[in-house]
Design a protein around this motif. Structure first.
Motif, PDB file in Angstrom:
ATOM      1  N   ARG A   1     -11.185  -4.978  11.388  1.00 23.69           N
ATOM      2  CA  ARG A   1     -10.593  -3.728  11.815  1.00 23.69           C
ATOM      3  C   ARG A   1      -9.140  -3.580  11.339  1.00 23.69           C
ATOM      4  O   ARG A   1      -8.745  -2.522  10.849  1.00 23.69           O
ATOM      5  CB  ARG A   1     -10.613  -3.693  13.350  1.00 23.69           C
ATOM      6  N   ALA A   2      -8.384  -4.663  11.449  1.00 29.05           N
ATOM      7  CA  ALA A   2      -6.969  -4.591  11.069  1.00 29.05           C
ATOM      8  C   ALA A   2      -6.823  -4.228   9.596  1.00 29.05           C
ATOM      9  O   ALA A   2      -5.851  -3.608   9.193  1.00 29.05           O
ATOM     10  CB  ALA A   2      -6.278  -5.911  11.357  1.00 29.05           C
ATOM     11  N   LEU A   3      -7.831  -4.606   8.800  1.00 36.89           N
ATOM     12  CA  LEU A   3      -7.742  -4.337   7.368  1.00 36.89           C
ATOM     13  C   LEU A   3      -7.737  -2.852   7.067  1.00 36.89           C
ATOM     14  O   LEU A   3      -7.224  -2.424   6.034  1.00 36.89           O
ATOM     15  CB  LEU A   3      -8.900  -5.003   6.631  1.00 36.89           C
ATOM     16  N   LEU A   4      -8.326  -2.046   7.969  1.00 41.22           N
ATOM     17  CA  LEU A   4      -8.347  -0.612   7.700  1.00 41.22           C
ATOM     18  C   LEU A   4      -6.940  -0.026   7.722  1.00 41.22           C
ATOM     19  O   LEU A   4      -6.740   1.100   7.288  1.00 41.22           O
ATOM     20  CB  LEU A   4      -9.256   0.115   8.693  1.00 41.22           C
ATOM     21  N   ARG A   5      -5.971  -0.802   8.228  1.00 36.60           N
ATOM     22  CA  ARG A   5      -4.578  -0.355   8.091  1.00 36.60           C
ATOM     23  C   ARG A   5      -4.198  -0.209   6.626  1.00 36.60           C
ATOM     24  O   ARG A   5      -3.241   0.492   6.291  1.00 36.60           O
ATOM     25  CB  ARG A   5      -3.626  -1.350   8.761  1.00 36.60           C
ATOM     26  N   LEU A   6      -4.937  -0.879   5.748  1.00 29.20           N
ATOM     27  CA  LEU A   6      -4.656  -0.745   4.321  1.00 29.20           C
ATOM     28  C   LEU A   6      -4.964   0.640   3.791  1.00 29.20           C
ATOM     29  O   LEU A   6      -4.540   0.994   2.692  1.00 29.20           O
ATOM     30  CB  LEU A   6      -5.484  -1.745   3.504  1.00 29.20           C
TER      31      LEU A   6
ATOM     32  N   MET B   1       0.844  -1.184   0.000  1.00 27.17           N
ATOM     33  CA  MET B   1       0.000   0.000   0.000  1.00 27.17           C
ATOM     34  C   MET B   1       0.889   1.248   0.000  1.00 27.17           C
ATOM     35  O   MET B   1       0.949   2.002   0.963  1.00 27.17           O
ATOM     36  CB  MET B   1      -0.908   0.001   1.222  1.00 27.17           C
TER      37      MET B   1
ATOM     38  N   GLY C   1      -6.507  -9.049  14.182  1.00 28.32           N
ATOM     39  CA  GLY C   1      -5.663  -7.889  14.465  1.00 28.32           C
ATOM     40  C   GLY C   1      -4.344  -8.270  15.112  1.00 28.32           C
ATOM     41  O   GLY C   1      -3.741  -7.482  15.837  1.00 28.32           O
TER      42      GLY C   1
ATOM     43  N   GLU D   1     -14.874  -7.284  12.720  1.00 28.70           N
ATOM     44  CA  GLU D   1     -14.091  -8.431  12.224  1.00 28.70           C
ATOM     45  C   GLU D   1     -12.846  -7.988  11.462  1.00 28.70           C
ATOM     46  O   GLU D   1     -11.835  -8.658  11.490  1.00 28.70           O
ATOM     47  CB  GLU D   1     -14.917  -9.297  11.258  1.00 28.70           C
TER      48      GLU D   1
ATOM     49  N   MET E   1     -16.567   7.276   5.015  1.00 24.11           N
ATOM     50  CA  MET E   1     -15.904   6.827   6.238  1.00 24.11           C
ATOM     51  C   MET E   1     -16.788   5.823   6.966  1.00 24.11           C
ATOM     52  O   MET E   1     -16.302   4.792   7.448  1.00 24.11           O
ATOM     53  CB  MET E   1     -15.609   8.044   7.122  1.00 24.11           C
TER      54      MET E   1
ATOM     55  N   ASN F   1      -0.520  -8.837  14.754  1.00 19.38           N
ATOM     56  CA  ASN F   1       0.557  -8.440  13.863  1.00 19.38           C
ATOM     57  C   ASN F   1       1.662  -9.509  13.864  1.00 19.38           C
ATOM     58  O   ASN F   1       2.329  -9.707  14.868  1.00 19.38           O
ATOM     59  CB  ASN F   1       1.096  -7.091  14.361  1.00 19.38           C
TER      60      ASN F   1
ATOM     61  N   ARG G   1      -7.018   8.673   3.567  1.00 23.52           N
ATOM     62  CA  ARG G   1      -6.894   9.531   4.754  1.00 23.52           C
ATOM     63  C   ARG G   1      -7.128  10.994   4.400  1.00 23.52           C
ATOM     64  O   ARG G   1      -7.806  11.724   5.119  1.00 23.52           O
ATOM     65  CB  ARG G   1      -5.517   9.334   5.401  1.00 23.52           C
TER      66      ARG G   1
ATOM     67  N   ILE H   1       0.812  -8.195   6.084  1.00 25.34           N
ATOM     68  CA  ILE H   1      -0.369  -8.861   6.618  1.00 25.34           C
ATOM     69  C   ILE H   1      -0.935  -9.777   5.543  1.00 25.34           C
ATOM     70  O   ILE H   1      -0.825  -9.508   4.350  1.00 25.34           O
ATOM     71  CB  ILE H   1      -1.452  -7.902   7.147  1.00 25.34           C
TER      72      ILE H   1
ATOM     73  N   THR I   1       2.238  -0.881   4.807  1.00 27.35           N
ATOM     74  CA  THR I   1       1.584  -2.184   4.918  1.00 27.35           C
ATOM     75  C   THR I   1       1.671  -2.888   3.562  1.00 27.35           C
ATOM     76  O   THR I   1       1.392  -2.295   2.528  1.00 27.35           O
ATOM     77  CB  THR I   1       0.113  -2.008   5.312  1.00 27.35           C
TER      78      THR I   1
ATOM     79  N   SER J   1     -10.576   6.911  14.848  1.00 29.34           N
ATOM     80  CA  SER J   1      -9.983   5.661  15.308  1.00 29.34           C
ATOM     81  C   SER J   1      -9.414   4.844  14.154  1.00 29.34           C
ATOM     82  O   SER J   1      -9.136   3.664  14.309  1.00 29.34           O
ATOM     83  CB  SER J   1     -11.024   4.844  16.071  1.00 29.34           C
ATOM     84  N   LEU J   2      -9.238   5.480  13.005  1.00 26.50           N
ATOM     85  CA  LEU J   2      -8.638   4.785  11.859  1.00 26.50           C
ATOM     86  C   LEU J   2      -7.285   4.232  12.287  1.00 26.50           C
ATOM     87  O   LEU J   2      -6.424   4.974  12.734  1.00 26.50           O
ATOM     88  CB  LEU J   2      -8.458   5.787  10.717  1.00 26.50           C
ATOM     89  N   PRO J   3      -7.100   2.904  12.191  1.00 31.93           N
ATOM     90  CA  PRO J   3      -5.822   2.370  12.662  1.00 31.93           C
ATOM     91  C   PRO J   3      -4.668   2.879  11.802  1.00 31.93           C
ATOM     92  O   PRO J   3      -4.826   3.105  10.611  1.00 31.93           O
ATOM     93  CB  PRO J   3      -5.989   0.856  12.533  1.00 31.93           C
ATOM     94  N   VAL J   4      -3.542   3.058  12.425  1.00 29.88           N
ATOM     95  CA  VAL J   4      -2.367   3.548  11.723  1.00 29.88           C
ATOM     96  C   VAL J   4      -1.410   2.389  11.527  1.00 29.88           C
ATOM     97  O   VAL J   4      -1.140   1.632  12.456  1.00 29.88           O
ATOM     98  CB  VAL J   4      -1.700   4.671  12.534  1.00 29.88           C
ATOM     99  N   ALA J   5      -0.931   2.232  10.294  1.00 30.44           N
ATOM    100  CA  ALA J   5       0.046   1.177  10.031  1.00 30.44           C
ATOM    101  C   ALA J   5       1.332   1.491  10.775  1.00 30.44           C
ATOM    102  O   ALA J   5       1.702   2.637  10.932  1.00 30.44           O
ATOM    103  CB  ALA J   5       0.316   1.084   8.538  1.00 30.44           C
ATOM    104  N   GLY J   6       2.005   0.473  11.254  1.00 24.06           N
ATOM    105  CA  GLY J   6       3.264   0.744  11.927  1.00 24.06           C
ATOM    106  C   GLY J   6       3.862  -0.532  12.454  1.00 24.06           C
ATOM    107  O   GLY J   6       3.194  -1.558  12.545  1.00 24.06           O
TER     108      GLY J   6
ATOM    109  N   ASP K   1       5.496  -3.846   6.698  1.00 28.64           N
ATOM    110  CA  ASP K   1       4.741  -4.677   7.621  1.00 28.64           C
ATOM    111  C   ASP K   1       3.812  -5.555   6.797  1.00 28.64           C
ATOM    112  O   ASP K   1       2.958  -5.056   6.077  1.00 28.64           O
ATOM    113  CB  ASP K   1       3.893  -3.812   8.551  1.00 28.64           C
TER     114      ASP K   1
ATOM    115  N   VAL L   1       0.310  -6.237   1.721  1.00 28.58           N
ATOM    116  CA  VAL L   1      -0.617  -7.359   1.806  1.00 28.58           C
ATOM    117  C   VAL L   1      -0.096  -8.532   0.989  1.00 28.58           C
ATOM    118  O   VAL L   1       0.346  -8.351  -0.148  1.00 28.58           O
ATOM    119  CB  VAL L   1      -2.003  -6.959   1.259  1.00 28.58           C
TER     120      VAL L   1
ATOM    121  N   ALA M   1      -4.585   3.909   2.642  1.00 28.58           N
ATOM    122  CA  ALA M   1      -3.372   4.682   2.386  1.00 28.58           C
ATOM    123  C   ALA M   1      -3.684   6.178   2.406  1.00 28.58           C
ATOM    124  O   ALA M   1      -4.784   6.596   2.751  1.00 28.58           O
ATOM    125  CB  ALA M   1      -2.759   4.257   1.062  1.00 28.58           C
TER     126      ALA M   1
END
Lengths: 359, 359
Positions: free
Chosen positions: B201-206, A115, A311, B199, B190, A313, B212, A164, A135, A275-280, A162, A137, B208
């Motif tokens: 949630r981790a995918l939202l790390r995608l 990504m 979730g 289920e 959003m 990692n 955002r 996934i 990230t 609360s958008l997760p941040v890649a890291g 990272d 994939v 980019a």
């Protein structure tokens, strides 16, 4: 962190030496790999060599360990088949995965999608650090050779990304939501705003930062999108339908003057955006989860996509083979705080994991 | 540049002392004005005084020259009426203009909307330079007193903003296109992306950078939007309908696999995004256009909105009165390169402009 995969392979090929392929070449070479570059455009591959992104040009004389296919989406299937002739494992960086993975259906191929960046920009913008913290994939499926996955995973990790694991279908739906449909919506909004611009052109000066942020992606290269839309037609169509439904609901709330309904919608959107997760990279203490894996297909894809769904990692992954066949032990390095969640999910699926802390 | 309006008024009031009102107060005081602040919340107006945004608190003892109403949209009409009791001219900074201008219908009121910041954020973020280089819309109409417009315009210019005149209806449709509907669309996207996030949630790390960027405005304060949607219901509804139509067309292009149609749409959007005009001060040589104006209503709104429609940047504006009534001469400072276009439009409407270069 111990590095179970430190004795990795050392010969790679990159097919398609634009921004992405060039960056992969630079990052691989920085990590000690020997890299050959292949491109339908001799000028472009020579530019990649001049920039230090590849050691050699053209089909390698001996076998290579991993080939990265970084061509435009439409050219990927043929390039993957070509690469399977001389490369032990093959992966790609295309934006759409399900149709490609189904079409190739080779255990030595692992679909991938970093990504970061875009498929068709110039090699001049290539950078060895493009993938640092990004990230990446991978889409293992039931037929994927676990060693193909482990090797490609370790190669991608060595580029600083990272990794996934996601099923091809879940990937395609998610990129439709977070990339393809937003791009189409931004372009549509921009076209709408420019209608009648001959008379009211000066009025577009009113467009403040929010609008500029929102339509920025519409300024990107349009040429890559017909291929992406064709390849991901089903998911994009479904997500556009959901967007049309949701926007119709919003329109009705506005028309009805439903303040509470509007506020509720906008509050939910704000909470989701914040609360958008941040890649890291992983930040906590690490633990090793060892999973004895039975001799049946799909175990690798099952375990790695389960981690993504939960979730969890996966910081590193290695396969300890048994003396015969694909059975053996999957050795996964994960954040210690996630081990209970992960082993719970594994137990529920019939696996028998054991955990060792790395503290 | 000569400054025809340099002998401007010197006493102002600001009603609503949040981010916008506080910034107006700071900028006015920096330009030498005496400013009183009025707010329904005594804590907030005292905070504004402590920050140096106002000289005094509460209704002024003597008449003031210009009052800026910077309350939330729903409270503006009452605040404007209140201000008309003690202030010679009144303007506001609300996001919706047509219903307000129609409701107030007072020649001493000029609707306004600076394209910077937001109505309800805290005074702590106030800045004297918030409006430097920002576009500030004024919406004069047929019944607007030309002196009200000239004075408000000169006050706003002294805050560092670039003023353009637009009809209230054109303003409301345009902000629906470039602000209100993009905000609603970003929030809808959003919300869509966060569905099923339990289920996946981790995918939202995608997600980019493009996603955002696109959804950033959805993180803003939702509380202001029900008022804005209620006030601008008609224009927002119409623009949402156009967006729904356009997105349906895009969906059909994807479903049909129409590559040329998609490419054409995206190419047009890119061209529009790349040529999005940037707000900014005049940079070329300047000229003075003198327009004798007849004794009939609407001349001021007619001339200034014509300039906006023609993309002519009015750098300064003064009214030279005749000995009786509203007739006289409008003196407009514009970029010299635009004078031919401007005088052509003025001649076509029956005016008799003359031009003097300031070089």
């Amino acid at each position: 962190v111990s590095e179970p995969s430190s004795e990795g392979p050392s010969r790679a090929a990159v097919i398609g030496t634009g921004l992405m392929g060039g960056s992969i070449g630079l990052a691989l070479r920085a990590a000690g790999w020997w890299v050959t570059g292949i491109d339908s455009d001799p000028t472009r591959v020579e530019a990649a060599r001049a920039l230090g992104a590849v050691d050699a040009v053209g089909e390698p004389s001996g076998p290579v360990d991993v080939t990265f296919v970084a061509t435009p989406v439409g050219a990927i299937p043929a390039a993957v088949r070509y690469a399977l002739d001389f490369s032990r494992w093959v992966t790609d960086v295309g934006s759409v995965k399900a149709p490609l993975v189904a079409e190739i259906a080779d255990p030595r191929f692992v679909g991938g999608h970093p990504m970061a960046g875009s498929e068709q920009e110039g090699v001049e913008g290539a950078s060895a650090t493009l993938f640092t913290g990004a990230t990446w994939v991978l889409t293992p499926v039931e037929s994927t050779d676990p060693d193909a996955y482990a090797t490609v995973r370790s190669s991608v990790s060595s580029l600083g990304a990272d990794v996934i694991a996601v099923s091809p279908d879940a990937h395609d739906e998610l990129v439709a939501v977070v990339s393809h449909v937003p791009h189409l919506a931004a372009a549509t909004l921009m076209a709408l705003a420019s209608e009648g611009a001959d008379e009211h052109r000066a009025l577009l000066r009113l467009a403040a930062g929010g609008f500029r942020d929102m339509t920025r992606i519409a300024a990107g290269n349009p040429a890559i999108w017909p291929d992406i839309c064709a390849a991901n037609r089903t998911a994009i169509g479904a997500v556009l339908d959901r967007l049309l439904d949701a926007l119709t609901t919003t329109r009705d709330l506005v028309a009805a003057g439903d303040r509470d309904g509007l506020l509720d919608t906008l509050e939910r959107a704000r909470a989701a955006r914040r609360s958008l997760p941040v890649a890291g990279p992983a930040t906590g203490e690490l633990a090793v989860v060892r999973v004895p894996v039975p001799d049946r297909p799909g175990v690798l894809a099952d375990v790695t996509t389960l981690a993504t769904d939960l979730g969890v990692n996966i910081v590193d992954l290695e396969i300890a083979h048994s003396s015969e066949g694909p059975a053996g032990v999957l050795i996964l390095v994960v954040e210690e705080s996630a081990t209970e969640r992960f082993t719970g999910g594994l137990l529920a699926r019939g696996y028998r994991p054991s955990v060792t802390s790395l503290r």
